[in-house]
Design a protein around this motif. Structure first.
Motif, PDB file in Angstrom:
ATOM      1  N   SER A  62      29.915  46.132  25.828  1.00 10.29           N
ATOM      2  CA  SER A  62      28.614  46.232  26.485  1.00 10.29           C
ATOM      3  C   SER A  62      28.034  44.837  26.579  1.00 10.29           C
ATOM      4  CB  SER A  62      27.675  47.164  25.700  1.00 10.29           C
ATOM      5  OG  SER A  62      28.171  48.477  25.656  1.00 10.29           O
ATOM      6  N   GLU A  63      28.137  44.265  27.751  1.00 11.23           N
ATOM      7  CA  GLU A  63      27.656  42.902  27.970  1.00 11.23           C
ATOM      8  C   GLU A  63      27.489  42.663  29.458  1.00 11.23           C
ATOM      9  OE1 GLU A  63      31.230  40.060  27.347  1.00 11.23           O
ATOM     10  OE2 GLU A  63      31.518  41.686  25.900  1.00 11.23           O
ATOM     11  N   LYS A  64      27.128  41.430  29.814  1.00 11.32           N
ATOM     12  CA  LYS A  64      26.910  41.114  31.218  1.00 11.32           C
ATOM     13  C   LYS A  64      28.241  41.116  31.984  1.00 11.32           C
ATOM     14  CE  LYS A  64      22.420  40.192  31.093  1.00 11.32           C
ATOM     15  NZ  LYS A  64      21.431  40.967  31.876  1.00 11.32           N
ATOM     16  N   GLY A  65      28.178  41.632  33.212  1.00 13.05           N
ATOM     17  CA  GLY A  65      29.319  41.615  34.111  1.00 13.05           C
ATOM     18  C   GLY A  65      28.936  40.929  35.407  1.00 13.05           C
ATOM     19  N   LEU A  66      29.940  40.381  36.095  1.00 13.78           N
ATOM     20  CA  LEU A  66      29.650  39.589  37.298  1.00 13.78           C
ATOM     21  C   LEU A  66      30.708  39.832  38.364  1.00 13.78           C
ATOM     22  CD1 LEU A  66      27.950  37.307  38.681  1.00 13.78           C
ATOM     23  CD2 LEU A  66      29.607  35.692  37.704  1.00 13.78           C
ATOM     24  N   TRP A  67      30.236  40.022  39.588  1.00 14.28           N
ATOM     25  CA  TRP A  67      31.105  39.968  40.768  1.00 14.28           C
ATOM     26  C   TRP A  67      30.805  38.661  41.490  1.00 14.28           C
ATOM     27  CZ3 TRP A  67      29.516  41.881  46.099  1.00 14.28           C
ATOM     28  CH2 TRP A  67      30.537  41.654  47.033  1.00 14.28           C
ATOM     29  N   ASP A  68      31.837  37.871  41.698  1.00 10.91           N
ATOM     30  CA  ASP A  68      31.618  36.533  42.272  1.00 10.91           C
ATOM     31  C   ASP A  68      31.407  36.537  43.783  1.00 10.91           C
ATOM     32  OD1 ASP A  68      34.133  37.050  43.258  1.00 10.91           O
ATOM     33  OD2 ASP A  68      35.171  35.599  41.984  1.00 10.91           O
ATOM     34  N   GLY A  69      31.456  37.700  44.400  1.00 13.75           N
ATOM     35  CA  GLY A  69      31.192  37.779  45.837  1.00 13.75           C
ATOM     36  C   GLY A  69      32.420  37.752  46.711  1.00 13.75           C
ATOM     37  N   VAL A  78      37.973  46.151  36.244  1.00 14.91           N
ATOM     38  CA  VAL A  78      37.251  45.078  35.572  1.00 14.91           C
ATOM     39  C   VAL A  78      38.248  44.347  34.681  1.00 14.91           C
ATOM     40  CG1 VAL A  78      34.973  46.158  35.611  1.00 14.91           C
ATOM     41  CG2 VAL A  78      36.531  46.646  33.734  1.00 14.91           C
ATOM     42  N   ALA A  79      37.895  43.137  34.306  1.00 14.04           N
ATOM     43  CA  ALA A  79      38.768  42.348  33.438  1.00 14.04           C
ATOM     44  C   ALA A  79      37.936  41.746  32.309  1.00 14.04           C
ATOM     45  CB  ALA A  79      39.468  41.249  34.231  1.00 14.04           C
ATOM     46  N   HIS A  80      38.558  41.680  31.113  1.00 13.13           N
ATOM     47  CA  HIS A  80      37.872  41.178  29.925  1.00 13.13           C
ATOM     48  C   HIS A  80      38.884  40.415  29.067  1.00 13.13           C
ATOM     49  CE1 HIS A  80      35.656  41.214  26.095  1.00 13.13           C
ATOM     50  NE2 HIS A  80      34.566  41.448  26.818  1.00 13.13           N
ATOM     51  N   PRO A  81      38.499  39.309  28.467  1.00 12.80           N
ATOM     52  CA  PRO A  81      39.474  38.497  27.713  1.00 12.80           C
ATOM     53  C   PRO A  81      39.987  39.160  26.433  1.00 12.80           C
ATOM     54  CG  PRO A  81      37.260  37.582  27.510  1.00 12.80           C
ATOM     55  CD  PRO A  81      37.194  38.618  28.584  1.00 12.80           C
ATOM     56  N   ASN A 111      36.082  31.555  32.616  1.00 14.43           N
ATOM     57  CA  ASN A 111      35.161  30.731  33.392  1.00 14.43           C
ATOM     58  C   ASN A 111      33.767  30.793  32.776  1.00 14.43           C
ATOM     59  OD1 ASN A 111      37.224  30.224  35.272  1.00 14.43           O
ATOM     60  ND2 ASN A 111      36.717  32.083  36.423  1.00 14.43           N
ATOM     61  N   PRO A 112      32.939  29.830  33.049  1.00 13.24           N
ATOM     62  CA  PRO A 112      31.558  29.887  32.555  1.00 13.24           C
ATOM     63  C   PRO A 112      30.846  31.136  33.085  1.00 13.24           C
ATOM     64  CG  PRO A 112      32.075  27.705  33.415  1.00 13.24           C
ATOM     65  CD  PRO A 112      33.215  28.588  33.790  1.00 13.24           C
ATOM     66  N   GLY A 113      29.984  31.696  32.262  1.00 16.68           N
ATOM     67  CA  GLY A 113      29.248  32.876  32.687  1.00 16.68           C
ATOM     68  C   GLY A 113      29.722  34.122  31.973  1.00 16.68           C
ATOM     69  N   PRO A 114      29.369  35.311  32.485  1.00 12.69           N
ATOM     70  CA  PRO A 114      29.724  36.578  31.842  1.00 12.69           C
ATOM     71  C   PRO A 114      31.238  36.735  31.682  1.00 12.69           C
ATOM     72  CG  PRO A 114      28.056  36.939  33.525  1.00 12.69           C
ATOM     73  CD  PRO A 114      28.501  35.527  33.674  1.00 12.69           C
ATOM     74  N   ARG A 115      31.639  37.418  30.589  1.00 14.95           N
ATOM     75  CA  ARG A 115      33.065  37.578  30.319  1.00 14.95           C
ATOM     76  C   ARG A 115      33.686  38.746  31.079  1.00 14.95           C
ATOM     77  NH1 ARG A 115      34.830  37.652  24.337  1.00 14.95           N
ATOM     78  NH2 ARG A 115      33.384  39.425  24.187  1.00 14.95           N
ATOM     79  N   ILE A 116      32.862  39.697  31.547  1.00 12.59           N
ATOM     80  CA  ILE A 116      33.392  40.832  32.302  1.00 12.59           C
ATOM     81  C   ILE A 116      33.437  40.455  33.786  1.00 12.59           C
ATOM     82  CG2 ILE A 116      33.063  43.235  32.969  1.00 12.59           C
ATOM     83  CD1 ILE A 116      31.705  43.764  30.362  1.00 12.59           C
ATOM     84  N   GLU A 117      34.641  40.434  34.314  1.00 11.65           N
ATOM     85  CA  GLU A 117      34.829  40.165  35.741  1.00 11.65           C
ATOM     86  C   GLU A 117      34.968  41.501  36.465  1.00 11.65           C
ATOM     87  OE1 GLU A 117      38.058  37.970  38.741  1.00 11.65           O
ATOM     88  OE2 GLU A 117      38.325  37.913  36.563  1.00 11.65           O
ATOM     89  N   VAL A 118      34.239  41.661  37.572  1.00  8.34           N
ATOM     90  CA  VAL A 118      34.176  42.927  38.293  1.00  8.34           C
ATOM     91  C   VAL A 118      34.800  42.760  39.673  1.00  8.34           C
ATOM     92  CG1 VAL A 118      32.658  44.781  39.107  1.00  8.34           C
ATOM     93  CG2 VAL A 118      32.055  43.484  37.048  1.00  8.34           C
ATOM     94  N   SER A 119      35.673  43.705  40.057  1.00  3.05           N
ATOM     95  CA  SER A 119      36.288  43.636  41.385  1.00  3.05           C
ATOM     96  C   SER A 119      35.264  43.982  42.459  1.00  3.05           C
ATOM     97  CB  SER A 119      37.475  44.599  41.471  1.00  3.05           C
ATOM     98  OG  SER A 119      37.034  45.948  41.509  1.00  3.05           O
ATOM     99  N   LEU A 129      25.215  43.182  43.186  1.00  2.00           N
ATOM    100  CA  LEU A 129      25.101  42.133  44.195  1.00  2.00           C
ATOM    101  C   LEU A 129      25.941  40.932  43.787  1.00  2.00           C
ATOM    102  CD1 LEU A 129      21.245  42.258  44.888  1.00  2.00           C
ATOM    103  CD2 LEU A 129      23.087  43.365  46.181  1.00  2.00           C
ATOM    104  N   ALA A 130      26.440  40.221  44.774  1.00  2.00           N
ATOM    105  CA  ALA A 130      27.296  39.068  44.504  1.00  2.00           C
ATOM    106  C   ALA A 130      26.527  37.999  43.742  1.00  2.00           C
ATOM    107  CB  ALA A 130      27.828  38.484  45.816  1.00  2.00           C
ATOM    108  N   GLY A 131      27.121  37.497  42.661  1.00  2.00           N
ATOM    109  CA  GLY A 131      26.550  36.408  41.894  1.00  2.00           C
ATOM    110  C   GLY A 131      25.395  36.801  41.003  1.00  2.00           C
ATOM    111  N   ALA A 132      25.081  38.117  40.896  1.00  2.00           N
ATOM    112  CA  ALA A 132      23.957  38.569  40.070  1.00  2.00           C
ATOM    113  C   ALA A 132      24.489  39.335  38.867  1.00  2.00           C
ATOM    114  CB  ALA A 132      23.009  39.447  40.884  1.00  2.00           C
ATOM    115  N   PRO A 133      24.474  38.750  37.669  1.00  2.70           N
ATOM    116  CA  PRO A 133      24.985  39.442  36.479  1.00  2.70           C
ATOM    117  C   PRO A 133      24.132  40.673  36.153  1.00  2.70           C
ATOM    118  CG  PRO A 133      24.794  37.080  36.080  1.00  2.70           C
ATOM    119  CD  PRO A 133      24.073  37.356  37.363  1.00  2.70           C
ATOM    120  N   VAL A 134      24.790  41.736  35.717  1.00  4.06           N
ATOM    121  CA  VAL A 134      24.090  42.961  35.297  1.00  4.06           C
ATOM    122  C   VAL A 134      24.700  43.436  33.980  1.00  4.06           C
ATOM    123  CG1 VAL A 134      23.529  43.664  37.650  1.00  4.06           C
ATOM    124  CG2 VAL A 134      25.632  44.467  36.606  1.00  4.06           C
ATOM    125  N   ASP A 135      23.963  44.278  33.277  1.00  2.00           N
ATOM    126  CA  ASP A 135      24.468  44.844  32.023  1.00  2.00           C
ATOM    127  C   ASP A 135      25.506  45.924  32.330  1.00  2.00           C
ATOM    128  OD1 ASP A 135      22.865  43.281  30.346  1.00  2.00           O
ATOM    129  OD2 ASP A 135      21.152  44.618  30.636  1.00  2.00           O
TER     130      ASP A 135
END
Length: 276
Positions: A62-69, A78-81, A111-119, A129-135
């Motif tokens: 449970s943490e911030k996730g990000l779609w890079d657009g 989703v991807a997580h380290p 990469n810098p920023g949230p650890r959860i990468e979203v497709s 939204l692209a570039g906007a981290p959400v919980d």
């Protein structure tokens, strides 16, 4: 003459075989599967119900996730380290309550920023939204088969059934009955009950998420027999339907706790409180 004698002999043997079968209490013409469905007195039939359950002990983040657009391949994921093996997961956007079922992979690059990468497909389903981290909450799923007893499948011996009561019949005059129906006053309209509202932020209890509608309906019926108000909600994600079974709403924290106790006692130990 010899041919006639042989024919009569064969017919006689067949008749004797049929009589012997009847004396043994078996029908030689009966289908074999008839014996397979017989059950002992008082036996209850069960049906296997397959459902998805959340397995936070396998993986949960449970943490911030990000779609890079950028558009991505592979559908909803989703991807997580911290991932060791690919998993089937439920992904929730905690800011709007949206969820989607997809895949979880190991994130190779940090990469810098949230650890959860979203497709891109997952972001679309979650309303990101692209570039906007959400919980984001990502939880592993497991398939579970539970034997659900069928309510009307109890077989009772014929000798234990009570004899039907005698019914007294009486002929009615159709004209008199019609006149009585016309003269009868119309029943008063019953106002519809006002919808219940709750002040709790999470007044419902989620039983499970199902990929087969029949399993969701059977689970909902099981909850209703416990005296719980139950709903089956449908969600379609990427043209694939899912069915959620929820109970509620609870009017107080005490009522919600009692509902959770009933649900878990019925075997749904992974149930938890949700907004709706």
């Amino acid at each position: 003459m010899a041919g006639i004698l042989v024919t009569r002999t064969l017919v006689g043997i067949a008749a004797l075989s049929l009589v012997a079968g009847c004396m043994e209490g078996m029908n030689p013409l009966a289908k074999k599967e008839d014996s397979a469905i017989a059950a002992s007195p008082g036996q209850t039939a069960t049906r296997s119900v397959e459902r998805d359950i959340e397995a936070p002990d396998v993986f949960q983040a449970s943490e911030k996730g990000l779609w890079d657009g950028r558009p991505s391949l592979g559908g909803v994921w989703v991807a997580h380290p911290d991932v060791k093996e690919p998993e089937r997961v439920i992904i929730r956007n905690e800011s709007n309550g949206s969820f989607v079922i997809g895949a979880l992979f190991r994130r190779e690059r940090t990469n810098p920023g949230p650890r959860i990468e979203v497709s891109s497909d997952a972001a679309e389903a979650l309303g990101m939204l692209a570039g906007a981290p959400v919980d984001i909450t990502v939880t592993a799923l497991r398939r579970e088969e539970a034997g659900a007893p069928e309510a009307d499948a109890v077989i009772t011996p014929a000798e234990e059934l009570a004899a039907p009561a005698e019914v007294e019949t009486q002929s009615l005059d159709p004209i008199a009955a019609a006149e009585a129906a016309i003269d009868a006053p119309a029943p008063d309209a019953v106002p519809a009950p006002a919808p219940q509202t709750s002040n709790l932020s999470k007044p419902y209890v989620q039983i499970g998420i199902f990929s087969i509608q029949a399993n969701a309906n059977r689970t909902a019926e099981q909850m209703r027999k416990l005296g719980l108000k139950t709903e089956v909600l449908t969600a379609t994600i990427k043209d694939k339907p899912y069915w959620r079974v929820i109970v509620g709403p609870a009017m107080s924290a005490t009522e919600r706790a009692e509902t959770l106790t009933k649900v878990k006692a019925a075997g749904f130990t992974d149930a938890y409180s949700v907004t709706d």
